[in-house]
Design a protein around this motif. Structure first.
Motif, mmCIF file in Angstrom:
data_model
loop_
_atom_site.group_PDB
_atom_site.id
_atom_site.type_symbol
_atom_site.label_atom_id
_atom_site.label_comp_id
_atom_site.label_asym_id
_atom_site.label_seq_id
_atom_site.Cartn_x
_atom_site.Cartn_y
_atom_site.Cartn_z
ATOM 1 N N THR A 1 21.728 -72.815 28.461
ATOM 2 C CA THR A 1 21.234 -73.016 27.097
ATOM 3 C C THR A 1 21.852 -72.074 26.084
ATOM 4 O O THR A 1 21.577 -72.190 24.895
ATOM 5 C CB THR A 1 19.699 -72.849 27.049
ATOM 6 O OG1 THR A 1 19.368 -71.546 27.530
ATOM 7 C CG2 THR A 1 19.015 -73.923 27.888
ATOM 8 N N ASN A 2 22.677 -71.134 26.516
ATOM 9 C CA ASN A 2 23.325 -70.255 25.547
ATOM 10 C C ASN A 2 24.820 -70.209 25.832
ATOM 11 O O ASN A 2 25.273 -70.516 26.935
ATOM 12 C CB ASN A 2 22.706 -68.853 25.543
ATOM 13 C CG ASN A 2 22.951 -68.107 26.833
ATOM 14 O OD1 ASN A 2 24.085 -67.756 27.150
ATOM 15 N ND2 ASN A 2 21.891 -67.863 27.596
ATOM 16 N N GLU A 3 25.569 -69.855 24.825
ATOM 17 C CA GLU A 3 27.030 -69.930 24.894
ATOM 18 C C GLU A 3 27.614 -69.114 26.039
ATOM 19 O O GLU A 3 28.512 -69.575 26.739
ATOM 20 C CB GLU A 3 27.630 -69.496 23.560
ATOM 21 C CG GLU A 3 29.128 -69.691 23.509
ATOM 22 C CD GLU A 3 29.701 -69.441 22.130
ATOM 23 O OE1 GLU A 3 30.634 -70.164 21.773
ATOM 24 O OE2 GLU A 3 29.209 -68.533 21.422
#
Length: 177
Positions: A28-30
């Motif tokens: 869910t995060n880069e």
């Protein structure tokens, strides 16, 4: 044989490939996304060598095996992302199939068994996109699916055993069944 004793057969790396694909799609995060894409591609490209060793191919057979893999666009993308990541950049003396991998906000919509959109199911999620030319890109979820399916076909064509239930493409997208 791998120094990691769990990895003693190409099927173990195939299962790892699926786990990495799942992580990439569910991240869910880069940072987690790009870490997982890196791991997926290095695992995917390494799987070629594991298969070659398992099949005990000689030099001409190895070359033919790599040539066959390189007929598949997705395996070429995987190769180029892995090599550019491992070697800190693309080797521009060689023709690369991938110009970059970026993250972007993507809308996902659930569909039912008949292919119809499930009402009110749209969600936005950060995901990776593989840029293969100026006008052509591929979303991560499709990339991992096609790389994984290509390797399953290679395993089947070469009679390399693996557990089909551990390589279901629905698992790559995070589906539970």
């Amino acid at each position: 044989m791998s120094a990691i004793k769990k990895f003693d057969h190409p099927k173990e790396l195939l299962y790892k490939l699926h786990r990495e694909g799942r992580r990439a799609n569910l991240s869910t995060n880069e940072v987690d996304i790009v870490d997982s894409v890196f791991n997926f591609c290095v695992t995917g490209h390494s799987l070629r060598d594991w298969i070659i060793k398992h099949l005990q191919l000689n030099e001409p057979q190895k070359t033919q095996f790599h040539n066959n893999c390189n007929q598949n666009d997705y395996l070429k993308y995987c190769r180029d992302i892995a090599n550019s990541s491992k070697h800190f950049g693309l080797d521009f003396s060689k023709q690369s199939t991938v110009s970059c991998v970026n993250t972007e906000e993507v809308e996902f919509i659930n569909i039912d068994a008949t292919g119809n959109q499930v009402q009110n199911s749209a969600v936005n999620k950060l995901a990776a996109k593989i840029q293969v030319s100026q006008d052509n890109s591929l979303h991560l979820i499709m990339f991992v699916h096609f790389v994984a399916e290509a390797y399953k076909e290679i395993f089947k064509a070469n009679n390399i055993e693996f557990d089909e239930s551990l390589t279901n493409s629905a698992l790559l997208a995070g589906a539970q069944y």
